[in-house]
Design an enzyme around this catalytic site. Structure first.
Site, PDB file in Angstrom:
ATOM      1  N   ASP A 100      -5.108  55.883 -36.864  1.00 41.65           N
ATOM      2  CA  ASP A 100      -4.269  56.222 -38.019  1.00 41.65           C
ATOM      3  C   ASP A 100      -3.837  55.007 -38.843  1.00 41.65           C
ATOM      4  OD1 ASP A 100      -2.507  54.908 -36.355  1.00 41.65           O
ATOM      5  OD2 ASP A 100      -1.577  56.743 -35.603  1.00 41.65           O
ATOM      6  N   GLU A 122     -10.058  59.701 -31.895  1.00 39.14           N
ATOM      7  CA  GLU A 122      -8.628  60.029 -31.757  1.00 39.14           C
ATOM      8  C   GLU A 122      -8.169  60.907 -32.923  1.00 39.14           C
ATOM      9  OE1 GLU A 122      -5.668  57.052 -29.930  1.00 39.14           O
ATOM     10  OE2 GLU A 122      -4.849  57.394 -31.927  1.00 39.14           O
ATOM     11  N   GLU A 136       1.346  56.158 -40.842  1.00 37.13           N
ATOM     12  CA  GLU A 136       0.272  56.604 -39.938  1.00 37.13           C
ATOM     13  C   GLU A 136       0.051  58.117 -39.947  1.00 37.13           C
ATOM     14  OE1 GLU A 136       2.625  54.411 -39.126  1.00 37.13           O
ATOM     15  OE2 GLU A 136       1.573  52.563 -38.560  1.00 37.13           O
ATOM     16  N   HIS A 234       8.386  48.011 -32.126  1.00 32.82           N
ATOM     17  CA  HIS A 234       7.999  47.353 -33.377  1.00 32.82           C
ATOM     18  C   HIS A 234       7.812  48.311 -34.535  1.00 32.82           C
ATOM     19  CE1 HIS A 234       4.084  48.814 -32.048  1.00 32.82           C
ATOM     20  NE2 HIS A 234       3.704  48.691 -33.296  1.00 32.82           N
ATOM     21  N   ARG A 236       8.311  50.691 -37.745  1.00 33.67           N
ATOM     22  CA  ARG A 236       9.222  50.649 -38.900  1.00 33.67           C
ATOM     23  C   ARG A 236      10.434  51.564 -38.713  1.00 33.67           C
ATOM     24  NH1 ARG A 236       4.406  50.555 -41.297  1.00 33.67           N
ATOM     25  NH2 ARG A 236       3.960  48.945 -42.809  1.00 33.67           N
ATOM     26  N   HIS A 267       7.140  41.543 -30.649  1.00 33.56           N
ATOM     27  CA  HIS A 267       6.191  41.669 -31.762  1.00 33.56           C
ATOM     28  C   HIS A 267       6.506  40.600 -32.815  1.00 33.56           C
ATOM     29  CE1 HIS A 267       4.007  43.641 -35.080  1.00 33.56           C
ATOM     30  NE2 HIS A 267       3.361  44.295 -34.135  1.00 33.56           N
TER      31      HIS A 267
HETATM   32  N1  UDP Z   1      -0.231  45.798 -26.074  1.00 32.90           N
HETATM   33  C1  UDP Z   1      -0.697  44.575 -25.566  1.00 32.90           C
HETATM   34  N2  UDP Z   1       0.151  43.509 -25.517  1.00 32.90           N
HETATM   35  C2  UDP Z   1       1.437  43.590 -25.925  1.00 32.90           C
HETATM   36  C3  UDP Z   1       1.918  44.832 -26.413  1.00 32.90           C
HETATM   37  C4  UDP Z   1       1.044  45.922 -26.490  1.00 32.90           C
HETATM   38  O1  UDP Z   1      -1.847  44.474 -25.159  1.00 32.90           O
HETATM   39  O2  UDP Z   1       2.143  42.575 -25.839  1.00 32.90           O
HETATM   40  C5  UDP Z   1      -1.174  46.916 -26.197  1.00 32.90           C
HETATM   41  C6  UDP Z   1      -0.754  48.180 -25.494  1.00 32.90           C
HETATM   42  O3  UDP Z   1      -1.283  48.221 -24.209  1.00 32.90           O
HETATM   43  C7  UDP Z   1      -1.348  49.275 -26.365  1.00 32.90           C
HETATM   44  C8  UDP Z   1      -1.467  48.648 -27.707  1.00 32.90           C
HETATM   45  O4  UDP Z   1      -1.267  47.264 -27.554  1.00 32.90           O
HETATM   46  O5  UDP Z   1      -2.650  49.638 -25.969  1.00 32.90           O
HETATM   47  C9  UDP Z   1      -0.411  49.260 -28.577  1.00 32.90           C
HETATM   48  O6  UDP Z   1      -0.372  48.631 -29.754  1.00 32.90           O
HETATM   49  P1  UDP Z   1       0.772  48.949 -30.780  1.00 32.90           P
HETATM   50  O7  UDP Z   1       1.998  49.375 -30.063  1.00 32.90           O
HETATM   51  O8  UDP Z   1       0.799  47.783 -31.693  1.00 32.90           O
HETATM   52  O9  UDP Z   1       0.160  50.139 -31.635  1.00 32.90           O
HETATM   53  P2  UDP Z   1       0.261  51.715 -31.508  1.00 32.90           P
HETATM   54  O10 UDP Z   1      -0.402  52.106 -30.243  1.00 32.90           O
HETATM   55  O11 UDP Z   1       1.706  52.096 -31.587  1.00 32.90           O
HETATM   56  O12 UDP Z   1      -0.508  52.200 -32.704  1.00 32.90           O
END
Ligand code: UDP
Length: 394
Positions: A100, A122, A136, A234, A236, A267
């Protein structure tokens, strides 16, 4: 190797979660001799780089579309313009996008305008609120309107797409390839209750052993035997009062219970960094870390007593590892995690986080019970199913 497939696939990603989920698909496509070009938009830069190495992904084209302080329109316009030029040279038959992000939406728009098929990994996640998560939720709705092939992680995701008028023939339920990635890295890191050998693809070359970095191993040693809480936040929607309130609640919780610790990979977003420094720096048993590479993050998840997060991907990873998760959001596009019993929605009121943390601490029934839950997001075979469907339909 299988007979070469005539289609030429271009895989596009730009952020950390996209490459985590697309890496197994890239490896599967290449292992099956399908012409594949890997393209990064570099929507994320520093966050993304360590993941490419860890996941053994080589980028064929870097659009270098990421800039400091960028908004969705900046990213979208740059990615569409640069892809349009690249499509002239590469002439792909299919463009695969994931999830997304603005990169994924831009990839779908650029491909559609050039008459190129779009596959969406996904597909079918919906929070029900077009403004949350922003942007998203709208990105994923728009990609569904554009895509020709929809790779749904769950049956619920497929049903959402069917309700929106997408033909069943265009949808395949594959599981989420995050399970493939997580399971592979987890096995390479060593013993994990959930990572049965059955998930390992024997022909997969990406199976060399991995070790946790020295810094993280040291923290895991210091906190071993404690109830450690892993935090990521992290989004918004969390910025401002909600985030500062949640951080204060966590600080007070850790201070009150000397058998607990907080591990927080912070983050790089300045909205997160500033408030974290103000509220959490210098606190006992609070470890503020730089963003971790995937193996270190998995090691920390595995050792956590409880995970607290507003991330999307973590909602899929917690059930994969059998870890309890408090979701710092009002809604979720992954209700399967809540229904399975692994995740609980906190909402945006920090008082509720306080109450839920206290409940977990005083009565560990739920925390302990989630180990036994069946993973609703698949069994580590998603990449194979995605490529099977792609071969049949592209
Ligand atoms: N993740 C990582 N290191 C970190 C924090 C998160 O490898 O320090 C991984 C986590 O395992 C997950 C992904 O990053 O698979 C999530 O990314 P994020 O939260 O940025 O994006 P979202 O999944 O919310 O789109």
């Amino acid at each position: 190797m299988e007979k070469p497939h005539r289609s030429h696939v271009l895989i596009l990603f730009g952020t950390r979660p996209e490459i985590i989920k697309l890496a197994p698909v890239i490896h599967e496509l290449k292992a099956r001799g399908i012409g594949t070009k890997v393209v990064s938009s570099s929507q994320h830069t520093h966050l993304l780089r360590p993941f490419l190495k860890m996941l053994d992904v080589t980028v064929d084209h870097d659009l270098k579309a990421g800039k400091a302080n960028q908004g969705p329109n900046d990213v979208c316009s740059r990615v569409v313009a640069k892809l349009d030029v690249l499509f002239q040279a590469e002439k792909p038959d299919v463009v695969l996008v994931q999830g997304d992000t603005t990169t994924a939406l831009a990839g779908a728009i650029a491909a559609f305008n050039r008459g190129i098929k779009v596959g969406h990994v996904e597909a079918g996640l919906r929070s029900g609120n077009r403004l949350s998560p922003f942007p998203e939720e709208m990105n994923r709705r728009l990609i569904s309107q554009i895509a020709d092939l929809h790779f749904a992680a769950t049956a619920d995701n497929r049903n959402v797409l069917i309700k929106e008028g997408i033909s069943r023939r265009q949808i395949s339920v594959t599981g989420n390839p995050v399970v493939d990635s997580l399971t592979n890295i987890s096995e390479r890191l060593g013993q994990n209750r959930r990572s049965g050998k059955k998930y390992l693809n024997k022909s997969d070359k990406h199976n060399s052993p991995l070790a946790v970095s020295g810094q993280i191993q040291k923290i895991l040693d210091i906190t071993s035997g404690q109830r450690s809480v892993l935090l990521t936040t992290h989004r918004r929607e969390s910025f401002g009062e909600t985030m500062s309130g949640n951080l204060c609640v966590l600080r007070d919780f850790i201070a009150k219970h000397d058998d607990t610790a907080l591990l927080f990979p912070v983050h790089p977003n300045p909205n997160v960094r500033k408030v974290t420094e103000e509220i959490l720096s210098g606190q006992e048993r609070v470890f503020l870390l730089e963003p971790l590479d995937y193996k270190d993050f998995i090691a920390v998840m595995r050792s956590a007593w409880l995970i607290v997060s507003d991330s999307g991907g973590v909602q899929e990873e917690a059930p994969t590892l059998g870890k309890p998760l408090l979701v710092l959001r009002e809604n979720t596009e992954r209700p399967e995690a809540v229904r399975s019993g692994v995740a609980r929605l906190v909402g945006s009121d920090p008082k509720r986080l306080k109450k839920m943390l206290t409940e977990c601490y005083e009565d560990e029934t739920w925390v302990r019970s989630v180990k036994k839950v069946k993973n609703p997001f698949g069994n580590g075979q998603a990449a194979k199913k995605i490529v099977d469907f792609l071969k049949k339909n592209a």
